[in-house]
Design a protein around this motif. Structure first.
Motif, PDB file in Angstrom:
ATOM      1  N   ASP A   1       0.912  -1.193   0.116  1.00  0.00           N
ATOM      2  CA  ASP A   1       0.002   0.002   0.041  1.00  0.00           C
ATOM      3  C   ASP A   1       0.835   1.385   0.000  1.00  0.00           C
ATOM      4  O   ASP A   1       1.514   1.580   1.154  1.00  0.00           O
ATOM      5  N   ILE A   2       1.078   1.799  -1.277  1.00  0.00           N
ATOM      6  CA  ILE A   2       1.560   3.132  -1.276  1.00  0.00           C
ATOM      7  C   ILE A   2       0.838   4.248  -1.237  1.00  0.00           C
ATOM      8  O   ILE A   2      -0.162   4.441  -2.084  1.00  0.00           O
TER       9      ILE A   2
ATOM     10  N   ASN B   1       5.081   4.347   2.555  1.00  0.00           N
ATOM     11  CA  ASN B   1       4.672   2.633   2.084  1.00  0.00           C
ATOM     12  C   ASN B   1       4.162   2.151   3.386  1.00  0.00           C
ATOM     13  O   ASN B   1       4.439   1.957   4.540  1.00  0.00           O
TER      14      ASN B   1
ATOM     15  N   THR C   1       8.135   3.308  -6.775  1.00  0.00           N
ATOM     16  CA  THR C   1       6.872   3.792  -7.232  1.00  0.00           C
ATOM     17  C   THR C   1       7.260   5.101  -8.061  1.00  0.00           C
ATOM     18  O   THR C   1       8.557   5.641  -7.723  1.00  0.00           O
TER      19      THR C   1
ATOM     20  N   GLY D   1       2.140   2.541  -9.799  1.00  0.00           N
ATOM     21  CA  GLY D   1       3.162   1.282  -9.679  1.00  0.00           C
ATOM     22  C   GLY D   1       3.385   0.974 -11.086  1.00  0.00           C
ATOM     23  O   GLY D   1       4.091   0.038 -11.326  1.00  0.00           O
TER      24      GLY D   1
ATOM     25  N   ASP E   1      -1.150  -2.371  -5.892  1.00  0.00           N
ATOM     26  CA  ASP E   1      -1.619  -1.598  -4.644  1.00  0.00           C
ATOM     27  C   ASP E   1      -2.814  -1.940  -3.986  1.00  0.00           C
ATOM     28  O   ASP E   1      -4.021  -1.923  -4.818  1.00  0.00           O
TER      29      ASP E   1
ATOM     30  N   PRO F   1      -6.159   1.780  -3.139  1.00  0.00           N
ATOM     31  CA  PRO F   1      -5.943   2.916  -4.069  1.00  0.00           C
ATOM     32  C   PRO F   1      -6.499   4.199  -3.370  1.00  0.00           C
ATOM     33  O   PRO F   1      -6.337   5.311  -4.074  1.00  0.00           O
TER      34      PRO F   1
ATOM     35  N   ASP G   1      -3.896   7.180  -3.320  1.00  0.00           N
ATOM     36  CA  ASP G   1      -3.034   6.943  -4.230  1.00  0.00           C
ATOM     37  C   ASP G   1      -3.057   8.608  -4.805  1.00  0.00           C
ATOM     38  O   ASP G   1      -2.048   8.890  -5.512  1.00  0.00           O
TER      39      ASP G   1
END
Length: 276
Positions: free
Chosen positions: A38-39, A63, A71, A132, A142, A145, A148
């Motif tokens: 999960d970014i 992160n 990423t 990504g 991910d 989202p 994001d």
């Protein structure tokens, strides 16, 4: 399933070493297993700015997952914005690389740029998205989202005045009586938006013998007579001008020079007293 250690490939972003799963580089030998993590991204920018100002956006990429990955951050800055840089280097292709971000870690980036006008809008929006990658071999999948994308709205402090007219004029040939003289009148749109058609009128000095010719009214609708003139001029863009030259017969007695002029459009009206 066999897993490989990470390997290094060179990206187009300044030949930076980008750490990706080795399976992406050797997909013909091993089944590709995409990292799941999960970014997320947050960003702050100036609350207000005038187009042309140098501004700074501060981005934080975190992160939140359990696996290290790389990423990109895609930047969409206000329309017309130029000279975007990060650490004194130009931001190419409107993307920043975040390389090999460990779980629980945050990278901070400061992007400076010369902000654009965005058509004199009230707000100057910017948008930042972590990405990504796409296609057969994305950098990661991910799992959340919802974090994001982040939007930053900056208030445009430039005054938006719309159309605005000005009139300037000079008289030529008024030193001698009994001869013709000339009124040279300039109509200018000094505002930030185009005008509609401009109504331009003029009334001659009561002692004048009347107008005998008008120049500078190409593409205009109207006419003149002995006492004055009236023309509907085409719209003027911001900063555009039209010069109108009026030839007038004078009397043999002193006086009778000049005229009174008016230029008007929707939302703006201006007078010029050019009488001697």
């Amino acid at each position: 399933m066999r897993r490989l250690t990470s390997t290094t490939i060179v990206t187009a972003l300044g030949a930076t070493a980008l750490l990706v799963p080795a399976s992406a580089a050797h997909a013909h030998e091993y089944e590709y297993d995409t990292v799941q993590t999960d970014i997320g991204v947050t960003a702050v920018g100036p609350e207000a700015a005038t187009p042309g100002d140098a501004v700074t956006y501060t981005l934080k990429v975190t992160n939140w997952g359990r696996a290290a990955t790389s990423t990109f951050v895609r930047l969409t800055l206000p329309t017309g914005t130029t000279d975007a840089t990060h650490e004194d280097r130009p931001v190419v292709t409107n993307r920043l690389l975040v390389n090999n971000l460990p779980p629980g870690e945050t990278d901070t980036f400061k992007v400076t740029a010369k902000i654009g006008s965005h058509g004199n809008a009230k707000d100057l929006p910017a948008n930042f998205v972590v990405d990504g990658g796409e296609g057969d071999f994305p950098l990661y999948r991910d799992t959340n989202p919802s974090n994001d994308t982040v939007n930053v709205t900056t208030k445009n402090t430039k005054e938006v005045v719309g159309p605005r007219l000005s009139l300037k004029g000079v008289l030529k040939g008024i030193k001698q009586t009994g001869r013709t003289h000339v009124h040279k009148v300039t109509v200018t749109n000094t505002g930030d938006a185009p005008t509609e058609r401009v109504q331009f009128t003029g009334s001659m000095h009561p002692k004048s013998k009347g107008v005998f010719g008008v120049k500078g009214v190409k593409d205009a609708n109207g006419t003149f007579n002995s006492t004055g003139l009236s023309y509907s001029l085409p719209a003027l863009k911001p900063g555009a001008s039209r010069v109108i030259t009026v030839g007038v017969r004078t009397t043999k007695q002193p006086g009778g020079f000049g005229g009174l002029y008016t230029a008007g459009a929707v939302g703006t009206d201006v007078d010029l007293d050019l009488r001697g």
